[in-house]
Design an enzyme around this catalytic site. Structure first.
Site, PDB file in Angstrom:
ATOM      1  N   TYR A   1       0.824  -1.209   0.000  1.00  0.00           N
ATOM      2  CA  TYR A   1       0.000   0.000   0.000  1.00  0.00           C
ATOM      3  C   TYR A   1       0.859   1.260   0.000  1.00  0.00           C
ATOM      4  O   TYR A   1       1.725   1.444   0.866  1.00  0.00           O
ATOM      5  CB  TYR A   1      -0.943   0.029   1.208  1.00  0.00           C
ATOM      6  CG  TYR A   1      -2.090  -0.963   1.144  1.00  0.00           C
ATOM      7  CD1 TYR A   1      -2.395  -1.663  -0.017  1.00  0.00           C
ATOM      8  CD2 TYR A   1      -2.881  -1.197   2.259  1.00  0.00           C
ATOM      9  CE1 TYR A   1      -3.446  -2.571  -0.064  1.00  0.00           C
ATOM     10  CE2 TYR A   1      -3.941  -2.104   2.227  1.00  0.00           C
ATOM     11  CZ  TYR A   1      -4.206  -2.791   1.052  1.00  0.00           C
ATOM     12  OH  TYR A   1      -5.248  -3.692   1.016  1.00  0.00           O
TER      13      TYR A   1
ATOM     14  N   HIS B   1      -1.643 -12.017   0.388  1.00  0.00           N
ATOM     15  CA  HIS B   1      -2.497 -11.027  -0.280  1.00  0.00           C
ATOM     16  C   HIS B   1      -3.259 -11.614  -1.470  1.00  0.00           C
ATOM     17  O   HIS B   1      -4.375 -11.201  -1.770  1.00  0.00           O
ATOM     18  CB  HIS B   1      -1.631  -9.849  -0.740  1.00  0.00           C
ATOM     19  CG  HIS B   1      -2.362  -8.558  -0.846  1.00  0.00           C
ATOM     20  ND1 HIS B   1      -1.750  -7.341  -0.678  1.00  0.00           N
ATOM     21  CD2 HIS B   1      -3.652  -8.263  -1.113  1.00  0.00           C
ATOM     22  CE1 HIS B   1      -2.638  -6.376  -0.836  1.00  0.00           C
ATOM     23  NE2 HIS B   1      -3.796  -6.908  -1.104  1.00  0.00           N
TER      24      HIS B   1
ATOM     25  N   ASN C   1      -8.173 -13.244  -1.620  1.00  0.00           N
ATOM     26  CA  ASN C   1      -8.254 -13.447  -3.078  1.00  0.00           C
ATOM     27  C   ASN C   1      -7.972 -14.883  -3.523  1.00  0.00           C
ATOM     28  O   ASN C   1      -7.585 -15.104  -4.677  1.00  0.00           O
ATOM     29  CB  ASN C   1      -7.315 -12.471  -3.808  1.00  0.00           C
ATOM     30  CG  ASN C   1      -7.663 -11.020  -3.536  1.00  0.00           C
ATOM     31  OD1 ASN C   1      -8.762 -10.574  -3.845  1.00  0.00           O
ATOM     32  ND2 ASN C   1      -6.727 -10.283  -2.939  1.00  0.00           N
TER      33      ASN C   1
ATOM     34  N   ASN D   1     -13.941  -3.481  -0.185  1.00  0.00           N
ATOM     35  CA  ASN D   1     -14.793  -2.875  -1.230  1.00  0.00           C
ATOM     36  C   ASN D   1     -16.282  -2.875  -0.862  1.00  0.00           C
ATOM     37  O   ASN D   1     -17.136  -3.170  -1.709  1.00  0.00           O
ATOM     38  CB  ASN D   1     -14.619  -3.576  -2.579  1.00  0.00           C
ATOM     39  CG  ASN D   1     -13.380  -3.162  -3.355  1.00  0.00           C
ATOM     40  OD1 ASN D   1     -13.116  -3.692  -4.424  1.00  0.00           O
ATOM     41  ND2 ASN D   1     -12.605  -2.231  -2.840  1.00  0.00           N
TER      42      ASN D   1
ATOM     43  N   ARG E   1     -10.566   6.321  -6.715  1.00  0.00           N
ATOM     44  CA  ARG E   1     -10.397   4.887  -6.885  1.00  0.00           C
ATOM     45  C   ARG E   1     -10.502   4.482  -8.360  1.00  0.00           C
ATOM     46  O   ARG E   1      -9.866   3.539  -8.800  1.00  0.00           O
ATOM     47  CB  ARG E   1     -11.468   4.170  -6.059  1.00  0.00           C
ATOM     48  CG  ARG E   1     -11.218   2.694  -5.774  1.00  0.00           C
ATOM     49  CD  ARG E   1      -9.907   2.407  -5.068  1.00  0.00           C
ATOM     50  NE  ARG E   1      -9.831   2.776  -3.693  1.00  0.00           N
ATOM     51  CZ  ARG E   1     -10.247   2.043  -2.665  1.00  0.00           C
ATOM     52  NH1 ARG E   1     -10.820   0.892  -2.871  1.00  0.00           N
ATOM     53  NH2 ARG E   1     -10.086   2.460  -1.432  1.00  0.00           N
TER      54      ARG E   1
END
Length: 331
Positions: free
Chosen positions: A49, A113, A144, A198, A222
């Site tokens: 990030y 991640h 994910n 999200n 975004r």
């Protein structure tokens, strides 16, 4: 409605993705303080990030992260992108770099991640177990991954005596519900909590965008002007999504009239009261923001009550409208 009112509310986690990018250090500090003052305690960041600035800013806030007397939980992630992998050496490098940036001896939750399809998952899981034994993190998380991969990982960890994952972070909101079909039953079976990212579909569910906007000049956000913008447009910027939002907005006006809540408020209330998240299981919603004002609005919405049934029905109609082009929750 009584069932909804009696259901335990999911927890709220602070998403720190914009720290160091759209929020500077003072704004990030104010946001974190406001979040903690509301009684929330968990912050989500990642090695990648803001090219490490998110972790660095959090580490400079004087929170004594990772300490035995610290009430704030800190979560981070290792990623197999941008020259990194989930091979043992890269995994160790990423976690130890994150610990230095965060100025803490260990993180509370360490995620993979996303899958690294070029590295045998056994290598990654063995390395995670070693790092856990060294005291560098408390819980292991996945993000994910497909449901079958979660099942494989849990089975491998159990059979080898390695640390088992206990949290799954995934994409979930009122118009992105692919996780409900197969992933949620898998997580319940293996006992993993679900943290939703999200919740506002990258901001699309705020109702502030129009489909035609993509052809004009847009402020940085975004969907425009950043590394991830194209990915977010490919994920959510589709005509049926905007048609679904219009359905919900119409239902809000019909149900509430002049006192209709905002689209943002309605969407977050759907997440906390009408989604498949369960506070009793330890599920949570990750709230991101790009300003203090935005966070305060989102936190206020998260504390509001359930929606009128007609609005919940409209959200379901919107989901049915976009189901066929729902982005995959796995990578």
């Amino acid at each position: 409605m009584s069932r909804q009112l009696s259901r335990a509310r999911p927890a709220t986690v602070l998403g720190a993705m914009e720290m160091g990018r759209r929020m500077d250090a003072p704004t990030s500090a104010a946001v974190t303080r406001a979040f903690l003052e509301r009684g929330h305690t968990e912050i989500d960041t990642a090695f990648v990030y803001s090219e490490g600035q998110s972790e660095t800013i959090l580490g400079g806030l004087g929170l004594r992260l990772g300490g035995s007397d610290c009430r704030v939980k800190i979560d981070t992630k290792a990623i197999p992108l941008f020259g990194n992998s989930l091979k043992p050496d890269s995994l160790r490098f990423q976690l130890e770099t994150s610990l230095k940036r965060l100025q803490c001896p260990r993180v509370d939750l360490f995620y993979l991640h996303m899958p690294d399809h070029s590295t045998p998952v056994e290598e990654t899981l063995r390395a995670c177990h070693q790092l856990h034994q060294e005291g560098k993190f408390v819980e292991l998380g996945l993000s994910n991954y497909a449901a079958w991969e979660v099942a494989e990982i849990c089975t491998l960890c159990k059979s080898n005596g390695w640390i088992l994952p206990t949290v799954y972070q995934g994409m979930y909101n009122a118009i992105t519900r692919q996780v409900e079909t197969e992933l949620f039953p898998c997580l319940r079976h293996f006992g993993l909590r679900f943290y939703a990212f999200n919740p506002l579909a990258g901001g699309l569910l705020t109702g502030k965008y129009k489909y035609e906007d993509k052809n004009g000049k847009q402020p940085v956000g975004r969907f425009f002007g950043n590394t991830w913008a194209e990915m977010y447009r490919n994920r959510y910027w589709k005509e049926h999504h905007f048609e679904g939002i219009a359905l919900v907005e119409k239902a809000l006006q019909a149900a509430y009239g002049a006192s209709a809540p905002s689209m943002t408020s309605a969407t977050l209330r759907w997440m906390y009261h009408h989604s498949q998240l369960q506070g009793a299981h330890g599920d949570a919603v990750i709230l991101g923001m790009s300003s203090l004002e935005q966070l305060e609005q989102n936190l206020a919405a998260a504390e509001e009550g359930p929606l009128e049934p007609a609005v919940v029905d409209a959200f379901n109609q919107a989901w049915h409208l976009v189901t066929h082009e729902c982005p995959n929750y796995f990578r």
